[in-house]
Design a protein around this motif. Structure first.
Motif, PDB file in Angstrom:
ATOM      1  N   GLU A 125      41.533  41.995  40.574  1.00 14.43           N
ATOM      2  CA  GLU A 125      42.326  42.651  39.536  1.00 14.43           C
ATOM      3  C   GLU A 125      43.325  43.652  40.120  1.00 14.43           C
ATOM      4  O   GLU A 125      44.395  43.858  39.547  1.00 14.43           O
ATOM      5  CB  GLU A 125      41.425  43.298  38.497  1.00 14.43           C
ATOM      6  CG  GLU A 125      40.753  42.232  37.633  1.00 14.43           C
ATOM      7  CD  GLU A 125      40.023  42.779  36.430  1.00 14.43           C
ATOM      8  OE1 GLU A 125      39.627  43.969  36.428  1.00 14.43           O
ATOM      9  OE2 GLU A 125      39.852  42.000  35.479  1.00 14.43           O
ATOM     10  N   GLY A 183      46.312  42.072  38.704  1.00 17.35           N
ATOM     11  CA  GLY A 183      46.463  42.766  37.434  1.00 17.35           C
ATOM     12  C   GLY A 183      45.189  42.752  36.604  1.00 17.35           C
ATOM     13  O   GLY A 183      44.398  41.827  36.678  1.00 17.35           O
ATOM     14  N   THR A 233      42.969  39.681  34.495  1.00 12.37           N
ATOM     15  CA  THR A 233      43.339  38.349  35.000  1.00 12.37           C
ATOM     16  C   THR A 233      42.132  37.450  35.204  1.00 12.37           C
ATOM     17  O   THR A 233      42.295  36.254  35.380  1.00 12.37           O
ATOM     18  CB  THR A 233      44.113  38.451  36.329  1.00 12.37           C
ATOM     19  OG1 THR A 233      43.349  39.204  37.257  1.00 12.37           O
ATOM     20  CG2 THR A 233      45.457  39.120  36.135  1.00 12.37           C
TER      21      THR A 233
END
Length: 109
Positions: free
Chosen positions: A25, A29, A32
């Motif tokens: 992540e 991000g 995800t």
């Protein structure tokens, strides 16, 4: 790649999974990784292959959904049309080849 898996000692699974998820992540991000991708336990299905522990080691078998798809393809090929078109034959051969070579030869019988 959307499937992550590894063998871990029972006491380290939870921490290893959380650490790996945090790393992914950070790189890709927040949010995800789908929650079902973080499942863990003694028995898992990985890339269509179910792995279950047994007393003397582990057992693998194709996921029931995959088996149902193969059976459907085989039954469709055996219908009384009298023909199996080249494209359908190639797809069926590929499915059966995966079953034999990937799921069983690589992991043992």
């Amino acid at each position: 790649m959307d499937d992550f898996f590894a063998a871990e000692l029972e006491g380290t699974v939870e921490g290893a999974m959380r650490s790996f998820a945090q790393l992914v992540e950070l790189l890709l991000g927040k949010g995800t990784i789908a929650p079902e991708k973080l499942e863990h336990g003694p028995a898992l299905c990985i890339l269509g292959v179910c792995v279950e522990p047994e007393e003397s080691g582990f057992r693998i078998k194709p996921h029931p959904d995959k088996v149902a798809k193969w059976l459907h393809a085989i039954n469709a090929a055996l219908e009384p049309r009298g023909k199996l078109f080249p494209g359908a034959a190639e797809k069926l051969a590929g499915k059966l080849s995966w079953c034999c070579s990937q799921a069983f030869r690589q992991y043992g019988r």
